[in-house]
Every structure is written in structure tokens, then in C-alpha cells.
Design a protein around this motif. Structure first.
Motif, PDB file in Angstrom:
ATOM      1  N   TYR A 230       0.814  -1.212   0.000  1.00  0.00           N
ATOM      2  CA  TYR A 230       0.000   0.000   0.000  1.00  0.00           C
ATOM      3  C   TYR A 230       0.848   1.263   0.000  1.00  0.00           C
ATOM      4  CZ  TYR A 230      -3.860  -3.140   1.227  1.00  0.00           C
ATOM      5  OH  TYR A 230      -4.792  -4.154   1.230  1.00  0.00           O
ATOM      6  N   ALA A 231       2.070   1.156   0.556  1.00  0.00           N
ATOM      7  CA  ALA A 231       2.977   2.307   0.569  1.00  0.00           C
ATOM      8  C   ALA A 231       3.772   2.425  -0.719  1.00  0.00           C
ATOM      9  CB  ALA A 231       3.930   2.207   1.758  1.00  0.00           C
ATOM     10  N   GLY A 232       3.637   1.437  -1.604  1.00  0.00           N
ATOM     11  CA  GLY A 232       4.341   1.471  -2.883  1.00  0.00           C
ATOM     12  C   GLY A 232       5.764   0.986  -2.820  1.00  0.00           C
ATOM     13  N   HIS A 233       6.123   0.251  -1.740  1.00  0.00           N
ATOM     14  CA  HIS A 233       7.496  -0.237  -1.584  1.00  0.00           C
ATOM     15  C   HIS A 233       7.488  -1.646  -1.008  1.00  0.00           C
ATOM     16  CE1 HIS A 233       9.140   3.795  -2.344  1.00  0.00           C
ATOM     17  NE2 HIS A 233       8.190   4.246  -1.530  1.00  0.00           N
ATOM     18  N   GLU A 234       6.776  -2.561  -1.599  1.00  0.00           N
ATOM     19  CA  GLU A 234       6.707  -3.909  -1.058  1.00  0.00           C
ATOM     20  C   GLU A 234       8.056  -4.613  -1.207  1.00  0.00           C
ATOM     21  OE1 GLU A 234       4.099  -8.049  -1.398  1.00  0.00           O
ATOM     22  OE2 GLU A 234       3.617  -6.333  -2.661  1.00  0.00           O
ATOM     23  N   ARG A 235       8.574  -5.155  -0.113  1.00  0.00           N
ATOM     24  CA  ARG A 235       9.861  -5.847  -0.104  1.00  0.00           C
ATOM     25  C   ARG A 235       9.644  -7.317   0.270  1.00  0.00           C
ATOM     26  NH1 ARG A 235      11.971  -1.778  -2.867  1.00  0.00           N
ATOM     27  NH2 ARG A 235      12.350   0.113  -1.604  1.00  0.00           N
ATOM     28  N   LYS A 236      10.659  -8.086   0.016  1.00  0.00           N
ATOM     29  CA  LYS A 236      10.622  -9.489   0.403  1.00  0.00           C
ATOM     30  C   LYS A 236      10.702  -9.602   1.921  1.00  0.00           C
ATOM     31  CE  LYS A 236      13.137 -13.864  -0.168  1.00  0.00           C
ATOM     32  NZ  LYS A 236      11.940 -14.659  -0.514  1.00  0.00           N
ATOM     33  N   VAL A 237       9.850 -10.453   2.494  1.00  0.00           N
ATOM     34  CA  VAL A 237       9.853 -10.697   3.930  1.00  0.00           C
ATOM     35  C   VAL A 237      10.569 -12.014   4.203  1.00  0.00           C
ATOM     36  CG1 VAL A 237       8.433 -11.160   5.963  1.00  0.00           C
ATOM     37  CG2 VAL A 237       7.723  -9.401   4.319  1.00  0.00           C
ATOM     38  N   VAL A 238      11.591 -11.963   5.034  1.00  0.00           N
ATOM     39  CA  VAL A 238      12.366 -13.145   5.382  1.00  0.00           C
ATOM     40  C   VAL A 238      12.040 -13.538   6.815  1.00  0.00           C
ATOM     41  CG1 VAL A 238      14.663 -14.128   5.628  1.00  0.00           C
ATOM     42  CG2 VAL A 238      14.219 -12.450   3.821  1.00  0.00           C
ATOM     43  N   ALA A 239      11.379 -14.670   7.002  1.00  0.00           N
ATOM     44  CA  ALA A 239      11.010 -15.137   8.335  1.00  0.00           C
ATOM     45  C   ALA A 239      12.256 -15.618   9.075  1.00  0.00           C
ATOM     46  CB  ALA A 239       9.985 -16.259   8.223  1.00  0.00           C
ATOM     47  N   LEU A 240      12.491 -15.086  10.266  1.00  0.00           N
ATOM     48  CA  LEU A 240      13.665 -15.452  11.042  1.00  0.00           C
ATOM     49  C   LEU A 240      13.393 -16.682  11.902  1.00  0.00           C
ATOM     50  CD1 LEU A 240      14.886 -11.960  12.338  1.00  0.00           C
ATOM     51  CD2 LEU A 240      15.725 -13.250  10.363  1.00  0.00           C
ATOM     52  N   PRO A 241      14.327 -17.608  11.978  1.00  0.00           N
ATOM     53  CA  PRO A 241      14.195 -18.714  12.942  1.00  0.00           C
ATOM     54  C   PRO A 241      14.126 -18.163  14.362  1.00  0.00           C
ATOM     55  CG  PRO A 241      15.985 -19.112  11.378  1.00  0.00           C
ATOM     56  CD  PRO A 241      15.573 -17.696  11.186  1.00  0.00           C
ATOM     57  N   ASP A 242      13.547 -18.927  15.263  1.00  0.00           N
ATOM     58  CA  ASP A 242      13.336 -18.451  16.629  1.00  0.00           C
ATOM     59  C   ASP A 242      14.632 -18.005  17.303  1.00  0.00           C
ATOM     60  OD1 ASP A 242      10.669 -18.963  16.315  1.00  0.00           O
ATOM     61  OD2 ASP A 242      10.676 -20.845  17.467  1.00  0.00           O
ATOM     62  N   ALA A 243      15.691 -18.773  17.116  1.00  0.00           N
ATOM     63  CA  ALA A 243      16.956 -18.433  17.782  1.00  0.00           C
ATOM     64  C   ALA A 243      17.507 -17.105  17.267  1.00  0.00           C
ATOM     65  CB  ALA A 243      17.974 -19.550  17.570  1.00  0.00           C
ATOM     66  N   VAL A 244      17.403 -16.898  15.963  1.00  0.00           N
ATOM     67  CA  VAL A 244      17.885 -15.643  15.372  1.00  0.00           C
ATOM     68  C   VAL A 244      16.999 -14.482  15.803  1.00  0.00           C
ATOM     69  CG1 VAL A 244      18.369 -14.433  13.213  1.00  0.00           C
ATOM     70  CG2 VAL A 244      18.885 -16.871  13.413  1.00  0.00           C
ATOM     71  N   ALA A 245      15.679 -14.727  15.857  1.00  0.00           N
ATOM     72  CA  ALA A 245      14.746 -13.699  16.301  1.00  0.00           C
ATOM     73  C   ALA A 245      15.058 -13.265  17.734  1.00  0.00           C
ATOM     74  CB  ALA A 245      13.317 -14.210  16.201  1.00  0.00           C
TER      75      ALA A 245
END
Length: 317
Positions: A230-245
Motif C-alpha cells: 500500500y505504501a508502494g514499496h513492497e519488499r521481500k519478507v524473510v522469516a527469522l528462525p526463533d533463535a535468530v529472532a
């Protein structure tokens, strides 16, 4: 009718003050710094008063003589502690108790209290546990009829949720995201404000708990992608593993200022933030509210030229 509204200068309070003004309700909004409420002063019947509600005598003077009290005070981050840190205790538990006590002394019959979906004394996060204890504090005085609201994440012009993810995607090539699969049921700020107004004018709402969620459920990853789109800048979302999060949250906690995410935020996301109706809990539909879809509102205020909508919303138009 007159109300005193604590936490009224913020995102939800600004929308609620405008709705109350439309219903000719006189509203007093205390704030530690008067300039924080400048955007409310143009609303008819809304008075912004500089006051420190940490002082019991000041709090009592503010409550005296009002038909109802509304408490919207809430924080997302706190120092750590068991069952929660000092900041959560002061904002989410001690303040509601002090307000309930002041209402009882003043003879104020109604107390409308903002809690949160997931509030649970046995919840995995300090935030959830403190919100649950805050509900108990708000309902601790039998002579004060407390109505509790538990919203999911709230969106709308001026929010700090979708707007934050939209801003990030204007500057980042991709979004490394903790809790990408956590589920939320975002609710429109106008619907939340309307729920408070209708409950205020509906005596039968006294003593009830209302869970407020929007018409659709999304994962956090889906919401981030929508904000970018909606903001005109959609980027790839990378899901982080729990430990990294977890490591990411620790890093953000060490930085100065408000952290983007904390370990306690991650703990909150272990439980889906969605409405779970039961025989003891009502929803927005019980107040006759037709819920607003995120897709019907967010594109307008997240668009690059959407700041006009934000200014209009803050002005109550």
C-alpha cells in the motif's frame, strides 16, 4: 455527560475524543505536557489539562465530578521482572487500581478500561500478565461498574504498526521478520472508538468484557507485505528462525530509545492475537458495530500522499 480520559493524547485517544465531541460529551484529557494535546484543543468540549497523574491528590481532583472515567494508558516495553517489570506494573496495574479507587471515592459510576487481547495471568509474556492483573484492578471496586475492552492490534491513520512497517520498507531491500507466522486480527481505530462510545451510552455494557478484532485474520508476515504494497514499496519478507529472532530482540533492546522489538514482544506472539468468543466475553457485534476491513482503509493512509488523511483524522474530520 462528562468524562476524564487518561492516555487521551495518543493514537486511539485522539480518535475517541473526536467521537465523544460529536456526541456532545465534555472530555477532560490530562497530560504531563500540554503541547502533546494541541491537536485536541480544536475539538468542541475537549479540555486538555497539564497534570501529573502519578500524584494521588491530582488524580482524585481529575476524577471528581465526572460521569465516567476512560483509561487508555498502555505501554509495549518494560524492564524485566517476575511476573513483570516495574514499568508494566506502574502503567498496567497500579494506575488502573488508583483510578478505580478514585472512582469509588468520587462516586463516579462508570470506568471504561483498555486492556488487550491475550491478557492472561498465566500468559507467556510480561505484557499479557500485567494486562490481566490490570483488568482485575479495574474491576476491584464493587461500587464502580468497569467495562473492559481487549483489542487486537489497532490500525488507522496515525497508527504506529502498519506505518512502521511501511517506513521500514521504504529504506530496506528486504525485511528480516521475527514472528512472521504469528496471527493477528487487526481492528480499525474508528471501530474501537465507536465501541467505547456505545458502551458509555449503554448501561447494560457495565461489567462486560469486549474482545475487539477486525473481520479478517492475518499472519504478521502478511500484514508487513500489505503495508509495503500500500505504501508502494513492497519488499521481500524473510522469516527469522526463533533463535535468530531472539538474538535480534536482544540487540534491539541494547540500542538507545524505544526498541523495534523485544524478547517480551516475541513471548506475546507465542499466542495468536485473535478473538476467541466465549460465554463470558462479548465482541464488537454485541454493540452493533459493523467491522471495517483493513483493505478498505489502509491503502488511503499508507499511500505516499496519505499524510493528508492522517492530519484530517487527528483533527477529528
Amino acid at each position: 455527560m462528562s468524562v476524564v480520559m487518561f492516555g487521551g493524547t495518543g493514537f486511539i485517544g485522539s480518535h475517541l475524543a473526536a467521537r465523544l465531541a460529536e456526541r456532545d460529551v465534555r472530555v477532560v484529557v490530562p497530560t504531563r505536557h500540554a503541547q502533546h494535546g494541541d491537536h485536541l484543543k480544536r475539538l468542541p468540549g475537549v479540555d486538555v489539562i497539564e497534570a501529573d497523574v502519578r500524584d494521588d491528590a491530582t488524580l482524585q481532583r481529575l476524577v471528581d465530578g465526572h460521569t465516567a472515567v476512560i483509561n487508555l494508558v498502555g505501554i509495549l516495553h518494560s524492564d524485566r521482572g517476575t511476573p513483570y517489570g516495574k514499568a508494566f506494573r506502574r502503567a498496567h496495574v497500579e494506575l488502573p487500581q488508583r483510578i478505580a479507587d478514585a472512582c469509588a471515592r468520587a462516586g463516579a459510576p462508570r470506568y471504561l478500561h483498555m486492556s488487550a487481547l491475550g491478557a492472561d495471568v498465566r500468559g507467556p509474556s510480561m505484557y499479557q500478565r500485567s494486562k490481566a492483573d490490570g483488568e482485575q484492578a479495574a474491576r476491584s471496586r464493587a461500587e464502580v461498574a468497569a467495562t473492559i475492552f481487549r483489542p487486537s492490534v489497532v490500525f488507522g491513520p496515525g497508527d504506529n504498526f502498519l506505518n512502521m512497517f511501511a517506513r521500514l520498507q521504504r529504506h530496506l531491500p528486504l525485511v528480516p521478520l521475527a514472528g512472521a507466522n504469528a496471527r493477528f486480527q487487526p481492528v480499525y481505530v474508528g471501530d474501537v472508538a465507536e465501541a467505547f462510545v456505545r458502551a458509555l451510552f449503554e448501561p447494560h455494557s457495565a461489567g462486560n468484557i469486549y474482545e475487539l478484532g477486525g473481520p479478517h485474520i492475518y499472519t504478521l508476515g502478511e500484514l508487513v507485505r500489505l503495508a509495503g504494497r500500500y505504501a508502494g514499496h513492497e519488499r521481500k519478507v524473510v522469516a527469522l528462525p526463533d533463535a535468530v529472532a531472539h538474538l535480534q530482540a536482544v540487540f534491539f533492546e541494547m540500542l538507545p530509545g524505544e526498541p523495534l522489538i523485544t524478547r517480551d514482544n516475541l513471548d506475546s506472539m507465542k499466542v495468536d492475537n485473535v478473538v476467541t468468543p466465549s460465554t463470558k466475553v462479548l465482541t464488537a457485534e454485541a454493540l452493533g458495530i459493523k467491522l471495517t476491513a483493513l483493505e478498505a482503509v489502509a491503502p488511503a493512509y499508507l499511500a505516499p500522499d496519505g499524510q493528508l488523511d492522517v492530519l484530517r483524522a487527528r483533527a477529528g474530520r
